[in-house]
Design an enzyme around this catalytic site. Structure first.
Site, PDB file in Angstrom:
ATOM      1  N   ASP A   1     -23.756   0.044   5.336  1.00  0.00           N
ATOM      2  CA  ASP A   1     -22.874   0.091   4.168  1.00  0.00           C
ATOM      3  C   ASP A   1     -23.744   0.413   2.952  1.00  0.00           C
ATOM      4  O   ASP A   1     -24.883  -0.057   2.874  1.00  0.00           O
ATOM      5  CB  ASP A   1     -22.175  -1.256   3.972  1.00  0.00           C
ATOM      6  CG  ASP A   1     -20.896  -1.152   3.141  1.00  0.00           C
ATOM      7  OD1 ASP A   1     -19.816  -1.488   3.661  1.00  0.00           O
ATOM      8  OD2 ASP A   1     -20.977  -0.720   1.967  1.00  0.00           O
TER       9      ASP A   1
ATOM     10  N   ARG B   1       7.606  -2.909   4.058  1.00  0.00           N
ATOM     11  CA  ARG B   1       6.328  -2.535   4.670  1.00  0.00           C
ATOM     12  C   ARG B   1       6.106  -3.369   5.923  1.00  0.00           C
ATOM     13  O   ARG B   1       6.679  -4.437   6.075  1.00  0.00           O
ATOM     14  CB  ARG B   1       5.150  -2.803   3.712  1.00  0.00           C
ATOM     15  CG  ARG B   1       5.142  -1.972   2.443  1.00  0.00           C
ATOM     16  CD  ARG B   1       4.777  -0.532   2.713  1.00  0.00           C
ATOM     17  NE  ARG B   1       4.696   0.257   1.489  1.00  0.00           N
ATOM     18  CZ  ARG B   1       5.739   0.807   0.867  1.00  0.00           C
ATOM     19  NH1 ARG B   1       6.961   0.656   1.337  1.00  0.00           N
ATOM     20  NH2 ARG B   1       5.572   1.516  -0.230  1.00  0.00           N
TER      21      ARG B   1
ATOM     22  N   SER C   1      -4.358   5.677   8.748  1.00  0.00           N
ATOM     23  CA  SER C   1      -3.374   4.935   7.968  1.00  0.00           C
ATOM     24  C   SER C   1      -1.974   5.431   8.260  1.00  0.00           C
ATOM     25  O   SER C   1      -1.766   6.615   8.571  1.00  0.00           O
ATOM     26  CB  SER C   1      -3.697   5.146   6.484  1.00  0.00           C
ATOM     27  OG  SER C   1      -2.618   4.739   5.685  1.00  0.00           O
TER      28      SER C   1
ATOM     29  N   ASP D   1       6.101   5.806  -4.321  1.00  0.00           N
ATOM     30  CA  ASP D   1       6.268   4.759  -3.306  1.00  0.00           C
ATOM     31  C   ASP D   1       7.184   5.216  -2.172  1.00  0.00           C
ATOM     32  O   ASP D   1       8.175   5.905  -2.389  1.00  0.00           O
ATOM     33  CB  ASP D   1       6.861   3.488  -3.943  1.00  0.00           C
ATOM     34  CG  ASP D   1       5.861   2.346  -3.974  1.00  0.00           C
ATOM     35  OD1 ASP D   1       4.868   2.412  -3.234  1.00  0.00           O
ATOM     36  OD2 ASP D   1       6.074   1.404  -4.757  1.00  0.00           O
TER      37      ASP D   1
ATOM     38  N   ASP E   1     -26.201   5.473   2.136  1.00  0.00           N
ATOM     39  CA  ASP E   1     -24.981   6.263   1.975  1.00  0.00           C
ATOM     40  C   ASP E   1     -24.868   7.218   3.174  1.00  0.00           C
ATOM     41  O   ASP E   1     -25.754   8.045   3.401  1.00  0.00           O
ATOM     42  CB  ASP E   1     -25.102   7.046   0.654  1.00  0.00           C
ATOM     43  CG  ASP E   1     -23.894   7.899   0.354  1.00  0.00           C
ATOM     44  OD1 ASP E   1     -23.001   8.020   1.220  1.00  0.00           O
ATOM     45  OD2 ASP E   1     -23.854   8.460  -0.761  1.00  0.00           O
TER      46      ASP E   1
ATOM     47  N   TYR F   1      -6.475  10.966  -1.163  1.00  0.00           N
ATOM     48  CA  TYR F   1      -6.859   9.936  -0.188  1.00  0.00           C
ATOM     49  C   TYR F   1      -6.095  10.126   1.119  1.00  0.00           C
ATOM     50  O   TYR F   1      -6.686  10.191   2.201  1.00  0.00           O
ATOM     51  CB  TYR F   1      -6.596   8.530  -0.746  1.00  0.00           C
ATOM     52  CG  TYR F   1      -6.676   7.468   0.324  1.00  0.00           C
ATOM     53  CD1 TYR F   1      -7.893   7.078   0.859  1.00  0.00           C
ATOM     54  CD2 TYR F   1      -5.514   6.874   0.840  1.00  0.00           C
ATOM     55  CE1 TYR F   1      -7.958   6.132   1.877  1.00  0.00           C
ATOM     56  CE2 TYR F   1      -5.576   5.929   1.850  1.00  0.00           C
ATOM     57  CZ  TYR F   1      -6.802   5.557   2.364  1.00  0.00           C
ATOM     58  OH  TYR F   1      -6.854   4.618   3.376  1.00  0.00           O
TER      59      TYR F   1
ATOM     60  N   LYS G   1      -7.287  11.277   5.249  1.00  0.00           N
ATOM     61  CA  LYS G   1      -6.967  10.659   6.544  1.00  0.00           C
ATOM     62  C   LYS G   1      -6.353  11.699   7.487  1.00  0.00           C
ATOM     63  O   LYS G   1      -6.689  11.760   8.677  1.00  0.00           O
ATOM     64  CB  LYS G   1      -6.016   9.478   6.353  1.00  0.00           C
ATOM     65  CG  LYS G   1      -6.633   8.308   5.607  1.00  0.00           C
ATOM     66  CD  LYS G   1      -7.830   7.714   6.332  1.00  0.00           C
ATOM     67  CE  LYS G   1      -8.523   6.625   5.553  1.00  0.00           C
ATOM     68  NZ  LYS G   1      -9.844   6.255   6.067  1.00  0.00           N
TER      69      LYS G   1
ATOM     70  N   ASN H   1      -2.780  -3.316  -4.949  1.00  0.00           N
ATOM     71  CA  ASN H   1      -1.963  -3.689  -3.785  1.00  0.00           C
ATOM     72  C   ASN H   1      -1.250  -5.021  -4.013  1.00  0.00           C
ATOM     73  O   ASN H   1      -1.680  -5.847  -4.806  1.00  0.00           O
ATOM     74  CB  ASN H   1      -2.840  -3.749  -2.523  1.00  0.00           C
ATOM     75  CG  ASN H   1      -3.429  -2.397  -2.209  1.00  0.00           C
ATOM     76  OD1 ASN H   1      -4.623  -2.192  -2.345  1.00  0.00           O
ATOM     77  ND2 ASN H   1      -2.590  -1.470  -1.812  1.00  0.00           N
TER      78      ASN H   1
END
Ligand SMILES: NC(=O)c1ccc[n+]([C@@H]2O[C@H](COP(=O)([O-])OP(=O)(O)OC[C@H]3O[C@@H](n4cnc5c(N)ncnc54)[C@H](O)[C@@H]3O)[C@@H](O)[C@H]2O)c1
Ligand SMILES: O=c1ccn([C@@H]2O[C@H](COP(=O)(O)OP(=O)(O)O[C@H]3O[C@H](CO)[C@H](O)[C@H](O)[C@H]3O)[C@@H](O)[C@H]2O)c(=O)[nH]1
Length: 342
Positions: A33, A233, A126, A300, A60, A151, A155, A201
């Protein structure tokens, strides 16, 4: 100890819980990490839980030479769980290049470093890839919708990169897990989600409001076509989610994969509204939450929850913890981190 598994992003929210579950399942987790979105103190916290400080390397993964060097000098790593990525939807709209750079370079460097070698690889995807699904619960066969943010696009494209790589490189065994909404914290309350600045969130906003860090929480819209008008959700406890990664690694190790690229939904299969979350939080913790109803949040999704039949059958995995467990553990973690800030 069992096989060494590289956990990239292993000091982050989901990664740290997965390190603990790997250890519990007899594996030896090794963390890489760069600490761009997590704290070195997580290693001490993990040690308090498992009694061992996991091996840790700070660099990295966008650094091609360092990544290759690390992989080449650790031939005993038998699997990778790749969490390392930037994940803030709103920020990705402001900084698309940073997101494409970080999320793709890290992935490509890892895959390139394993060229010609056998590796089991789990990728963090996701449910964002589904957008607003036409049919609920959404199955893995549902069409991927145009991404709403850079983002989300990282994915979707990452899944394509993985599928195309697996198709020509049979030495790679790849599983992409499409998470629904990961929340909650380890039952010890020693690790959990650590949002930087104002949480974007729902659950961290709920717990920070309850503890007094935020004045009130706004429910983004109560006029959706859902049982009480607020969005739906599929919230999944982070410990259940962590266990799904262990199950994915096991499936590949045992040669049970039906293809060398597989995709699984990881959720509970159950939809919960924002107002139900607020009620569950108040009921399970005894805390009163100051909330108001506000306008809808741009972009949303109205409702999404997963069909988890495929993951149950193939991975032998099912979520075991419920919304009350999620709320209680998130609240215990909030209290802990408030009293013991990193
Ligand atoms: N949390 C969610 O709601 C959610 C939902 C779906 C998918 N995911 C995905 O799951 C993964 C983990 O999410 P999380 O919530 O644990 O996030 P997180 O930010 O807590 O953890 C990610 C970790 O990766 C590290 N990292 C980032 N870029 C790196 C790089 N180039 N090199 C080395 N380390 C790097 C960060 O320091 C951090 O510790 C991410 O890929 C995320 O996109 C998360
Ligand atoms: O202060 C808040 C925060 C959130 N919400 C509502 O709570 C629900 C959950 O919101 P989150 O921001 O916690 O989660 P999202 O489902 O919107 O987003 C998450 O799931 C997406 C996939 O749909 C992406 O993966 C994204 O990275 C991840 O954060 C939404 O209905 C949102 O409108 C509120 O009412 N008030």
């Amino acid at each position: 100890m069992g096989n060494k598994i590289l956990v990239t992003g292993g000091t982050g929210f989901i990664g740290s819980h997965t390190v603990v579950e790997l250890y519990n399942a007899g594996y030896t987790p090794v963390i890489v990490d760069d600490l761009s979105n997590s704290s070195i103190k997580i290693l001490d916290q993990i040690e308090k839980i498992i009694g061992n400080k996991p091996e840790f390397h700070q660099f990295d993964l966008c650094d091609e030479a360092k990544t290759a060097d690390f992989i080449n000098s650790n031939p005993d790593i038998k699997g990778i769980i790749h969490f390392a990525a930037f994940k803030a939807v709103g920020e990705s709209v402001q900084k698309p290049l940073e997101y494409y750079r970080n999320n793709f370079f890290s992935l490509i460097n890892l895959l390139t470093s394993y060229k010609g070698k056998n590796i089991n690889f789990v990728f963090s995807s996701s449910c964002t890839v589904y957008g607003q699904p036409d049919v609920l619960p959404v199955t893995e066969e549902a069409p991927v919708k145009k991404a709403e943010s850079p983002y989300g696009n990282t994915k979707q494209i990452a899944e394509e990169i993985l599928a195309e790589t697996a198709a020509v490189s049979k030495n790679y065994n790849i599983v992409a897990l499409r998470y629904f909404n990961p929340v909650g914290a380890h039952k010890s309350a020693l690790i959990g989600e650590l949002p930087i600045g104002i949480p974007q969130n729902l659950i961290p906003f709920v717990t920070q409001t309850a503890i007094g860090k935020r004045e009130k929480i706004t429910v983004f819209g109560d006029d959706y076509n859902t049982p009480d008008g607020s969005c739906v959700r599929d919230y999944i406890h982070v410990v259940d989610l962590a266990k799904a990664h262990v199950a994915a690694i096991k499936r590949m190790e045992e040669g049970k994969s039906s293809d060398n690229y597989e995709v699984f939904n990881i959720g509970t299969g159950k939809g919960t509204t924002v107002l139900e979350i607020i009620n569950a939080f108040e009921k399970s913790t005894g805390e009163k939450l100051n909330y108001t109803i506000g306008p809808r949040r741009a972009g949303d999704i109205e409702k999404v929850y997963g069909d988890v039949t495929k993951s149950a059958e193939a991975l032998g995995w099912r979520a075991e913890l419920n919304v009350d467990d999620m709320m209680k553990s998130a609240w215990e973690w909030e209290k802990y981190i408030n009293e013991n800030p990193f």
